[in-house]
Enzyme design. Structure first.
Site, PDB file in Angstrom:
ATOM      1  N   ALA A  90       0.837  -1.162  -0.180  1.00 28.22           N
ATOM      2  CA  ALA A  90      -0.008   0.038   0.009  1.00 28.22           C
ATOM      3  C   ALA A  90       0.829   1.319  -0.009  1.00 28.22           C
ATOM      4  CB  ALA A  90      -0.800  -0.011   1.213  1.00 28.22           C
ATOM      5  N   GLY A  94       0.470  -4.921   1.036  1.00 17.67           N
ATOM      6  CA  GLY A  94      -0.678  -4.884   0.299  1.00 17.67           C
ATOM      7  C   GLY A  94      -0.417  -5.819  -0.926  1.00 17.67           C
ATOM      8  N   GLU A 112      -0.816  -9.390   0.061  1.00 17.70           N
ATOM      9  CA  GLU A 112      -2.074  -9.517   0.070  1.00 17.70           C
ATOM     10  C   GLU A 112      -2.879  -9.558  -1.261  1.00 17.70           C
ATOM     11  OE1 GLU A 112      -1.860  -6.157   2.741  1.00 17.70           O
ATOM     12  OE2 GLU A 112      -2.755  -7.235   4.503  1.00 17.70           O
ATOM     13  N   GLU A 132       4.495  -4.741   7.560  1.00 18.96           N
ATOM     14  CA  GLU A 132       3.769  -3.982   8.295  1.00 18.96           C
ATOM     15  C   GLU A 132       4.189  -3.453   9.798  1.00 18.96           C
ATOM     16  OE1 GLU A 132       2.326  -6.036   6.463  1.00 18.96           O
ATOM     17  OE2 GLU A 132       1.112  -5.131   4.932  1.00 18.96           O
TER      18      GLU A 132
HETATM   19  N1  DAK Z   1       4.436   3.324  -1.003  1.00 17.63           N
HETATM   20  C1  DAK Z   1       4.836   4.247  -1.549  1.00 17.63           C
HETATM   21  N2  DAK Z   1       6.095   4.538  -2.407  1.00 17.63           N
HETATM   22  C2  DAK Z   1       6.646   3.221  -2.284  1.00 17.63           C
HETATM   23  C3  DAK Z   1       6.439   1.961  -1.889  1.00 17.63           C
HETATM   24  C4  DAK Z   1       5.200   1.943  -1.126  1.00 17.63           C
HETATM   25  N3  DAK Z   1       4.754   0.928  -0.456  1.00 17.63           N
HETATM   26  N4  DAK Z   1       7.525   0.873  -2.117  1.00 17.63           N
HETATM   27  C5  DAK Z   1       8.260   1.929  -3.060  1.00 17.63           C
HETATM   28  N5  DAK Z   1       7.881   3.259  -3.225  1.00 17.63           N
HETATM   29  C6  DAK Z   1       8.494   4.287  -3.941  1.00 17.63           C
HETATM   30  C7  DAK Z   1       9.854   4.766  -3.216  1.00 17.63           C
HETATM   31  O1  DAK Z   1       9.330   5.700  -2.434  1.00 17.63           O
HETATM   32  C8  DAK Z   1      10.561   5.359  -4.336  1.00 17.63           C
HETATM   33  O2  DAK Z   1      10.027   6.530  -4.802  1.00 17.63           O
HETATM   34  P1  DAK Z   1      10.860   7.889  -5.093  1.00 17.63           P
HETATM   35  O3  DAK Z   1      11.691   8.173  -3.910  1.00 17.63           O
HETATM   36  O4  DAK Z   1      11.588   7.606  -6.343  1.00 17.63           O
HETATM   37  O5  DAK Z   1       9.940   8.910  -5.395  1.00 17.63           O
HETATM   38  C9  DAK Z   1      10.186   4.338  -5.687  1.00 17.63           C
HETATM   39  O6  DAK Z   1       9.021   3.576  -5.411  1.00 17.63           O
HETATM   40  C10 DAK Z   1      11.261   3.308  -5.680  1.00 17.63           C
HETATM   41  O7  DAK Z   1      11.616   2.612  -4.571  1.00 17.63           O
HETATM   42  P2  DAK Z   1      13.057   2.585  -3.669  1.00 17.63           P
HETATM   43  O8  DAK Z   1      13.904   3.583  -4.218  1.00 17.63           O
HETATM   44  O9  DAK Z   1      12.770   2.370  -2.252  1.00 17.63           O
HETATM   45  O10 DAK Z   1      13.489   1.208  -4.736  1.00 17.63           O
HETATM   46  P3  DAK Z   1      14.544   0.207  -4.006  1.00 17.63           P
HETATM   47  O11 DAK Z   1      15.104  -0.887  -5.160  1.00 17.63           O
HETATM   48  O12 DAK Z   1      15.804   0.730  -3.332  1.00 17.63           O
HETATM   49  O13 DAK Z   1      13.820  -0.574  -2.870  1.00 17.63           O
HETATM   50  C11 DAK Z   1      11.702  -1.620  -1.886  1.00 17.63           C
HETATM   51  C12 DAK Z   1      12.658  -1.314  -3.093  1.00 17.63           C
HETATM   52  C13 DAK Z   1      10.604  -2.634  -2.127  1.00 17.63           C
HETATM   53  C14 DAK Z   1      12.752  -2.723  -0.907  1.00 17.63           C
HETATM   54  C15 DAK Z   1      11.410  -0.570  -0.938  1.00 17.63           C
HETATM   55  O14 DAK Z   1      10.943   0.510  -1.970  1.00 17.63           O
HETATM   56  C16 DAK Z   1      10.527  -0.584   0.086  1.00 17.63           C
HETATM   57  O15 DAK Z   1      11.126  -1.205   1.242  1.00 17.63           O
HETATM   58  N6  DAK Z   1       9.534  -0.107  -0.353  1.00 17.63           N
HETATM   59  C17 DAK Z   1       8.296  -0.402   0.937  1.00 17.63           C
HETATM   60  C18 DAK Z   1       7.858  -1.731   1.102  1.00 17.63           C
HETATM   61  C19 DAK Z   1       6.834  -1.848   2.013  1.00 17.63           C
HETATM   62  O16 DAK Z   1       7.216  -1.603   3.500  1.00 17.63           O
HETATM   63  N7  DAK Z   1       5.905  -2.376   1.889  1.00 17.63           N
HETATM   64  C20 DAK Z   1       4.441  -2.494   2.672  1.00 17.63           C
HETATM   65  C21 DAK Z   1       3.813  -1.202   2.677  1.00 17.63           C
HETATM   66  S1  DAK Z   1       2.559  -1.388   4.180  1.00 17.63           S
HETATM   67  C22 DAK Z   1      -4.172  -0.938   6.110  1.00 17.63           C
HETATM   68  C23 DAK Z   1      -4.320  -1.131   4.789  1.00 17.63           C
HETATM   69  C24 DAK Z   1      -3.381  -1.411   4.172  1.00 17.63           C
HETATM   70  C25 DAK Z   1      -2.114  -1.846   4.869  1.00 17.63           C
HETATM   71  C26 DAK Z   1      -2.055  -1.647   6.125  1.00 17.63           C
HETATM   72  C27 DAK Z   1      -3.092  -1.492   6.925  1.00 17.63           C
HETATM   73  N8  DAK Z   1      -5.380  -0.501   7.023  1.00 17.63           N
HETATM   74  C28 DAK Z   1      -6.000   0.654   6.332  1.00 17.63           C
HETATM   75  C29 DAK Z   1      -5.544  -1.050   8.415  1.00 17.63           C
HETATM   76  C30 DAK Z   1      -0.943  -2.515   3.922  1.00 17.63           C
HETATM   77  C31 DAK Z   1       0.370  -1.783   4.448  1.00 17.63           C
HETATM   78  C32 DAK Z   1       1.259  -2.063   3.533  1.00 17.63           C
HETATM   79  O17 DAK Z   1       1.175  -2.573   2.295  1.00 17.63           O
END
Ligand code: DAK
Length: 258
Positions: A63, A108, A111, A131
């Site tokens: 997400a 997400g 998921e 998360e």
């Molecule tokens: N959200 C927003 N932007 C994201 C993103 C994300 N999840 N993942 C990557 N990006 C963006 C980065 O910010 C970056 O943007 P710029 O800085 O270039 O503008 C671009 O994508 C490229 O990412 P990186 O530069 O970080 O690329 P790397 O290859 O170095 O790293 C990575 C890739 C996937 C390891 C890293 O981007 C990363 O750790 N991303 C976040 C992964 C993550 O934590 N995903 C889980 C998100 S939490 C809920 C509803 C939904 C959810 C929870 C609760 N409720 C309402 C209760 C769901 C939660 C989630 O999914």
């Protein structure tokens, strides 16, 4: 569609989450576009769907953290409901859906993949529910579907530790059915989809319904669900065609989805 592309290749529909600048992260607009694409699928013509991510790096990196970072409790619940409603619609979508996971499937993204009927992935894929490292719980069904898919012990360890796993480990624990070189992933997905599409569509859909609904009830009720769906197949032209082809020793079968 803005962030979600759709194309049909014969009887196979391909949905592509297309926001590569943010590694296909799911913001509210992406979720809306996905909903609209699903609602627009021609359920008469299409017999199997594939869902994948644009680019070679990411299926869906979760997400959108930037969008989520300022949510209030009420907004968080609303965002969770929006995602959950769409993912549930995908899970119970009448047509089988294959997740072709072509890179990161985090939060997400994992998921979304778990809401599909099954998953195949590329060798660079990475799965995880990170998360708790962000101070939240999984919000699009991760706690529920991961536990059901790989068992509660393994799911709890992965979710509590926020540890991401590579394709080989995902295969070992049964989260994916197969791993392919990145360049072959979509061809393999289409091959699997074609193998599904050549079978009697009403029977395939009944199997999906029987498995999904049967898993939610006790075995005594589950086998009744199967009995009813089994019985309903005998009202179809495709049952007559499938059995007729066998009895007539015909290789060519013409299933008409009736
Ligand atoms: N959200 C927003 N932007 C994201 C993103 C994300 N999840 N993942 C990557 N990006 C963006 C980065 O910010 C970056 O943007 P710029 O800085 O270039 O503008 C671009 O994508 C490229 O990412 P990186 O530069 O970080 O690329 P790397 O290859 O170095 O790293 C990575 C890739 C996937 C390891 C890293 O981007 C990363 O750790 N991303 C976040 C992964 C993550 O934590 N995903 C889980 C998100 S939490 C809920 C509803 C939904 C959810 C929870 C609760 N409720 C309402 C209760 C769901 C939660 C989630 O999914």
């Amino acid at each position: 569609m803005g962030f979600v592309d759709y194309s049909a290749e014969g009887q196979i529909g391909i949905i592509t989450i297309n926001r590569p600048k943010a590694l296909n992260a799911l913001n509210a607009d992406v979720l809306e576009d996905l909903k609209a694409v699903l609602e627009g699928v021609d359920q008469e013509a299409v017999r199997c769907l594939i869902i994948t991510g644009a680019g070679e790096k990411s299926f869906v990196a979760g997400a959108d953290i930037a969008q989520m970072s300022t949510l209030t409790k009420a907004e968080g619940e609303a965002f969770g409901k929006k995602g959950n409603d769409i993912f549930r619609a995908l899970e119970v979508f009448p047509i089988p859906v294959i997740a072709a996971v072509n890179g990161f499937a985090l939060g997400g993204g994992c998921e979304l993949a778990m809401s599909c009927d099954f998953r195949i992935c590329s060798d660079n894929a990475m799965f995880g529910q990170p998360e708790v490292g962000l101070g939240i719980t999984p919000g699009f069904g991760g706690t529920q579907r991961l536990a059901r898919l790989i068992g509660p012990g393994m799911a709890k360890q992965l979710i509590y530790s926020a540890r991401n796993i590579k394709a080989d480990e995902a295969l070992r624990i049964g989260l994916v059915n197969a791993v392919y070189p990145q360049a072959e992933l979509m061809d393999q997905a289409k091959k699997i989809a074609s193998g599904i599409a050549k079978n009697a569509p009403i029977a395939v859909r009944a199997c999906k319904k029987a498995i999904n609904e049967g898993l939610e009830v006790c075995m005594d009720e589950a086998i009744v669900i199967e009995e009813k769906l089994f019985g309903s197949c005998f009202e179809t032209a495709d049952q007559k065609e499938g059995m007729g082809a066998f009895l007539e020793k015909r290789k060519d079968k013409n299933f008409i989805n009736r």
